[in-house]
Design an enzyme around this catalytic site. Structure first.
Site, PDB file in Angstrom:
ATOM      1  N   LYS A  22       0.847  -1.214   0.000  1.00  0.00           N
ATOM      2  CA  LYS A  22       0.000   0.000   0.000  1.00  0.00           C
ATOM      3  C   LYS A  22       0.870   1.247   0.000  1.00  0.00           C
ATOM      4  CE  LYS A  22      -1.621   1.584   4.151  1.00  0.00           C
ATOM      5  NZ  LYS A  22      -1.310   3.000   4.426  1.00  0.00           N
ATOM      6  N   ASN A  23       1.853   1.282   0.897  1.00  0.00           N
ATOM      7  CA  ASN A  23       2.622   2.524   1.051  1.00  0.00           C
ATOM      8  C   ASN A  23       3.619   2.754  -0.082  1.00  0.00           C
ATOM      9  OD1 ASN A  23       1.191   3.058   3.301  1.00  0.00           O
ATOM     10  ND2 ASN A  23       2.812   2.606   4.772  1.00  0.00           N
ATOM     11  N   ARG A  93      -4.261  10.468   4.404  1.00  0.00           N
ATOM     12  CA  ARG A  93      -3.171  11.447   4.534  1.00  0.00           C
ATOM     13  C   ARG A  93      -2.174  11.383   3.389  1.00  0.00           C
ATOM     14  NH1 ARG A  93      -0.659  14.461   8.125  1.00  0.00           N
ATOM     15  NH2 ARG A  93       1.152  13.685   7.012  1.00  0.00           N
ATOM     16  N   CYS A 117      -3.946  12.864  12.762  1.00  0.00           N
ATOM     17  CA  CYS A 117      -4.731  11.641  12.682  1.00  0.00           C
ATOM     18  C   CYS A 117      -4.534  10.879  13.982  1.00  0.00           C
ATOM     19  CB  CYS A 117      -4.318  10.799  11.481  1.00  0.00           C
ATOM     20  SG  CYS A 117      -2.670  10.132  11.656  1.00  0.00           S
ATOM     21  N   ARG A 122       1.399  14.679  12.723  1.00  0.00           N
ATOM     22  CA  ARG A 122       1.791  14.468  11.327  1.00  0.00           C
ATOM     23  C   ARG A 122       1.981  15.771  10.540  1.00  0.00           C
ATOM     24  NH1 ARG A 122      -0.567   9.040   9.105  1.00  0.00           N
ATOM     25  NH2 ARG A 122       1.477   9.080   8.142  1.00  0.00           N
ATOM     26  N   PRO A 123       3.002  16.551  10.913  1.00  0.00           N
ATOM     27  CA  PRO A 123       3.273  17.814  10.212  1.00  0.00           C
ATOM     28  C   PRO A 123       3.830  17.572   8.807  1.00  0.00           C
ATOM     29  CG  PRO A 123       5.016  17.331  11.793  1.00  0.00           C
ATOM     30  CD  PRO A 123       3.977  16.262  11.966  1.00  0.00           C
ATOM     31  N   ASP A 125       6.074  20.124   7.470  1.00  0.00           N
ATOM     32  CA  ASP A 125       7.073  21.185   7.329  1.00  0.00           C
ATOM     33  C   ASP A 125       8.281  20.771   6.484  1.00  0.00           C
ATOM     34  OD1 ASP A 125       7.344  19.497   9.706  1.00  0.00           O
ATOM     35  OD2 ASP A 125       9.197  20.594  10.077  1.00  0.00           O
ATOM     36  N   LEU A 126       8.686  19.506   6.581  1.00  0.00           N
ATOM     37  CA  LEU A 126       9.861  19.066   5.819  1.00  0.00           C
ATOM     38  C   LEU A 126       9.547  18.997   4.317  1.00  0.00           C
ATOM     39  CD1 LEU A 126      11.084  16.252   8.266  1.00  0.00           C
ATOM     40  CD2 LEU A 126      12.171  18.488   7.901  1.00  0.00           C
ATOM     41  N   ASP A 308       5.299   0.790  11.878  1.00  0.00           N
ATOM     42  CA  ASP A 308       4.059   0.181  11.383  1.00  0.00           C
ATOM     43  C   ASP A 308       3.873  -1.266  11.854  1.00  0.00           C
ATOM     44  OD1 ASP A 308       3.433   2.536  10.145  1.00  0.00           O
ATOM     45  OD2 ASP A 308       4.068   1.913   8.148  1.00  0.00           O
ATOM     46  N   ILE A 330       9.128   7.079  16.396  1.00  0.00           N
ATOM     47  CA  ILE A 330       8.727   7.761  15.158  1.00  0.00           C
ATOM     48  C   ILE A 330       7.454   8.574  15.410  1.00  0.00           C
ATOM     49  CG2 ILE A 330       8.165   7.494  12.703  1.00  0.00           C
ATOM     50  CD1 ILE A 330      10.965   6.482  13.330  1.00  0.00           C
ATOM     51  N   ARG A 400      -8.420  -0.235   5.364  1.00  0.00           N
ATOM     52  CA  ARG A 400      -7.549   0.740   4.694  1.00  0.00           C
ATOM     53  C   ARG A 400      -6.229   0.096   4.280  1.00  0.00           C
ATOM     54  NH1 ARG A 400      -5.759   4.589   8.472  1.00  0.00           N
ATOM     55  NH2 ARG A 400      -4.358   4.974   6.747  1.00  0.00           N
TER      56      ARG A 400
HETATM   57  N1  EPU Z   1       7.585  14.610  10.281  1.00  0.00           N
HETATM   58  C1  EPU Z   1       7.906  15.932  10.532  1.00  0.00           C
HETATM   59  N2  EPU Z   1       7.772  16.831   9.508  1.00  0.00           N
HETATM   60  C2  EPU Z   1       7.356  16.464   8.257  1.00  0.00           C
HETATM   61  C3  EPU Z   1       7.037  15.110   8.019  1.00  0.00           C
HETATM   62  C4  EPU Z   1       7.167  14.186   9.049  1.00  0.00           C
HETATM   63  O1  EPU Z   1       8.280  16.288  11.630  1.00  0.00           O
HETATM   64  O2  EPU Z   1       7.268  17.329   7.376  1.00  0.00           O
HETATM   65  C5  EPU Z   1       7.719  13.613  11.367  1.00  0.00           C
HETATM   66  C6  EPU Z   1       6.429  12.862  11.665  1.00  0.00           C
HETATM   67  O3  EPU Z   1       5.594  13.562  12.558  1.00  0.00           O
HETATM   68  C7  EPU Z   1       6.969  11.581  12.264  1.00  0.00           C
HETATM   69  C8  EPU Z   1       8.238  11.341  11.450  1.00  0.00           C
HETATM   70  O4  EPU Z   1       8.602  12.625  10.928  1.00  0.00           O
HETATM   71  O5  EPU Z   1       7.322  11.788  13.600  1.00  0.00           O
HETATM   72  C9  EPU Z   1       8.088  10.353  10.312  1.00  0.00           C
HETATM   73  O6  EPU Z   1       6.968  10.693   9.500  1.00  0.00           O
HETATM   74  P1  EPU Z   1       6.925  10.390   7.955  1.00  0.00           P
HETATM   75  O7  EPU Z   1       6.792  11.679   7.208  1.00  0.00           O
HETATM   76  O8  EPU Z   1       8.056   9.492   7.570  1.00  0.00           O
HETATM   77  O9  EPU Z   1       5.550   9.616   7.810  1.00  0.00           O
HETATM   78  P2  EPU Z   1       4.637   9.610   6.505  1.00  0.00           P
HETATM   79  O10 EPU Z   1       5.504   9.682   5.320  1.00  0.00           O
HETATM   80  O11 EPU Z   1       3.540  10.595   6.650  1.00  0.00           O
HETATM   81  C10 EPU Z   1       4.661   7.025   6.055  1.00  0.00           C
HETATM   82  C11 EPU Z   1       3.668   5.912   6.038  1.00  0.00           C
HETATM   83  C12 EPU Z   1       3.228   5.599   7.465  1.00  0.00           C
HETATM   84  C13 EPU Z   1       4.473   5.216   8.276  1.00  0.00           C
HETATM   85  C14 EPU Z   1       5.493   6.358   8.226  1.00  0.00           C
HETATM   86  C15 EPU Z   1       6.793   6.029   8.934  1.00  0.00           C
HETATM   87  C16 EPU Z   1       2.517   6.124   3.933  1.00  0.00           C
HETATM   88  C17 EPU Z   1       1.268   6.420   3.212  1.00  0.00           C
HETATM   89  N3  EPU Z   1       2.510   6.286   5.246  1.00  0.00           N
HETATM   90  O12 EPU Z   1       3.980   8.160   6.605  1.00  0.00           O
HETATM   91  O13 EPU Z   1       2.378   4.460   7.360  1.00  0.00           O
HETATM   92  O14 EPU Z   1       4.107   4.968   9.606  1.00  0.00           O
HETATM   93  O15 EPU Z   1       5.794   6.661   6.844  1.00  0.00           O
HETATM   94  O16 EPU Z   1       7.377   4.906   8.389  1.00  0.00           O
HETATM   95  O17 EPU Z   1       3.509   5.741   3.336  1.00  0.00           O
HETATM   96  C18 EPU Z   1       0.624   3.026   7.992  1.00  0.00           C
HETATM   97  O18 EPU Z   1       0.760   2.441   6.922  1.00  0.00           O
HETATM   98  O19 EPU Z   1      -0.057   2.568   8.940  1.00  0.00           O
HETATM   99  C19 EPU Z   1       1.293   4.304   8.198  1.00  0.00           C
HETATM  100  C20 EPU Z   1       0.891   5.186   9.112  1.00  0.00           C
END
Ligand code: EPU
Length: 426
Positions: A22-23, A93, A117, A122-123, A125-126, A308, A330, A400
């Site tokens: 999925k991801n 998201r 969520c 889940r910011p 900013d990056l 995950d 994380i 999901r």
């Molecule tokens: N973060 C920031 N700033 C940003 C983005 C992220 O501070 O701009 C922080 C987040 O708050 C978190 C960490 O960085 O503490 C990692 O977040 P990341 O951005 O890597 O998460 P994501 O890309 O939004 C994906 C997966 C998640 C999985 C995470 C971590 C998808 C669709 N989602 O989310 O999957 O937990 O990476 O590996 O790929 C799930 O499948 O259940 C799921 C939540």
């Protein structure tokens, strides 16, 4: 709203095929916005998150057809609308992963801020910082991220945050940089296999990306990308969940279509607590014949232990022999399953982002509430060993991320019935 009624106590046996990730599929589908001509994506799982992204991509001008062999044909036929609305992004998201592709291909994107969520804030900013470094002008307007760029220019971008890198942020920047002028270097890029899978797809379309799977990804901008056939990698989290299902029931299950090299941390943990995991016939066999040992787990960016799989391993350790410790590095608030597992008789003590798990001889069935995708999976796993009946309510969360979970577990011997809430009340 559906519920799963689980009669616990069956040792799982048999073989299950793991679906495409999925991801990986979500950012790969979104990256198709960059292409001229159609892509045919194989092994895209049939899940509600995927359906929501299909709906969003259609609004953004994609023509999407489900082919007879299960693959998805995606072609962008209209570029007039570049607005990813809140109604669609809030359901999933991962909608944020259209931002980079839209900006690079159309020079304009309006994408609703996803908001928080069940697993935390889940910011983004990056994501924003990286796209700005490539030359985009980004403003917030009415809850939408509005990004514009006459041209994108390669840059050096550092993507490390307080919790490590960002998976979808790396995906967004990588997509945008494929069509930027010159070279982009992402330092502290996410190393997750889903990011590598996206890079492989982009390269198959004509991009020039190297270093995927390492913290330093280099992207040489190209003039254009052309749609192509691509097969999505197997879902390592679904595989890890079925591995725990085998272990928690003291069963023996063969998993087909698994990349064990994507699951090193989880496999290592399983082996260290007494589970047998062996490579076999393009997949692996997972077996456990006795009470498992306690352990210590800390979630980390890949190749560390994946967040995950944190909830599923917590379910497993509730019946281990001794005290285990799980620390979430994380998403420090990703513990909604703790209260629900306690309803099944688990002894859990939470202190900040750490949970101590006092292993019990058994769990007892009870009604519980699913809260997010992986927490729901953990409750189903616990229900497989809980004595008596466990009812997991609100299972739309599990739909999901896991396709027909109850049918596939039942094929291994589990006793799970899906009913809708009205049936339950009536
Ligand atoms: N973060 C920031 N700033 C940003 C983005 C992220 O501070 O701009 C922080 C987040 O708050 C978190 C960490 O960085 O503490 C990692 O977040 P990341 O951005 O890597 O998460 P994501 O890309 O939004 C994906 C997966 C998640 C999985 C995470 C971590 C998808 C669709 N989602 O989310 O999957 O937990 O990476 O590996 O790929 C799930 O499948 O259940 C799921 C939540």
């Amino acid at each position: 709203m559906d519920s799963l009624i689980i009669d616990g106590g069956v040792r799982l046996r048999g073989s299950v095929k793991i679906n495409g990730s999925k991801n990986a599929a979500l950012p790969i589908m979104a990256a198709s916005l960059l292409a001229d001509g159609p892509s045919v994506l194989r092994e895209v799982p049939n899940l509600s998150d995927i359906h929501h992204l299909v709906a969003l991509l259609k609004e953004l001008g994609a023509q999407i057809e489900h082919q007879a062999d299960g693959s998805l044909r995606v072609e962008i036929v209209d570029s007039a609308n570049s607005h990813a609305r809140y109604d669609l992004v809030r359901k999933m998201r991962a909608g944020i992963c259209v931002l980079g592709p839209l900006l690079a291909k159309r020079r304009y994107a309006r994408v609703s801020m996803p908001g928080g969520c069940a697993i935390g804030d889940r910011p983004v900013d990056l994501h924003v910082r990286g796209l700005r470094a490539l030359g985009a002008d980004i403003q917030l307007d009415g809850g939408d991220i509005v990004a514009r760029a006459d041209k994108l220019v390669g840059a050096e971008i550092f993507l490390g945050g307080n919790f490590g890198s960002t998976v979808l942020g790396t995906a967004n920047i990588m997509c945008a940089a494929t069509l930027a002028r010159g070279t982009t270097v992402i330092e502290c890029a996410a190393c997750e296999p889903e990011v590598s899978d996206l890079a492989h797809y982009l390269n198959a379309m004509g991009a020039k990306i190297t270093g995927q799977g390492t913290p330093r990804v280099v992207i040489e901008g190209v003039e254009g990308l052309t749609g192509c056939p691509y097969t999505v990698a197997p879902d390592r989290i679904e595989a890890g969940t079925f591995m725990v299902a085998a272990a928690i029931t003291n069963g023996e299950v063969h998993l087909e279509n698994v990349r064990l090299d994507h699951l090193m941390a989880a496999t290592d943990k399983l082996r260290s607590i007494g589970v047998l995991v062996e490579k076999a016939n393009g997949g692996c066999t997972v077996a456990s014949a006795r009470r498992l040992e306690a352990t210590v787990i800390t979630t980390q960016p890949h190749p560390g232990f994946p967040t995950d799989l944190q909830a599923q391993f917590m379910a497993l350790l509730t019946i281990a022999d001794g005290n285990s410790v799980i620390t979430e590095k994380i998403f420090p608030d990703r513990f909604l399953h703790v209260a629900e597992l306690s309803r099944l008789g688990a002894h859990l003590h939470k202190e900040g982002a750490t949970v101590i798990i006092e292993g019990q001889k058994r769990l007892e069935g009870a009604p519980v509430m699913a809260s997010d995708l992986r927490a729901s999976a953990a409750l189903v796993l616990a229900g497989l060993v809980g004595r008596g009946t466990t009812t997991v309510n609100r299972v739309y969360h599990i739909d999901r991320g896991y396709e027909r979970i109850e049918e596939r577990l039942n094929a291994l011997g589990a006793k799970i019935k899906r009913i809708n809430q009205q049936e339950l009340e009536g």
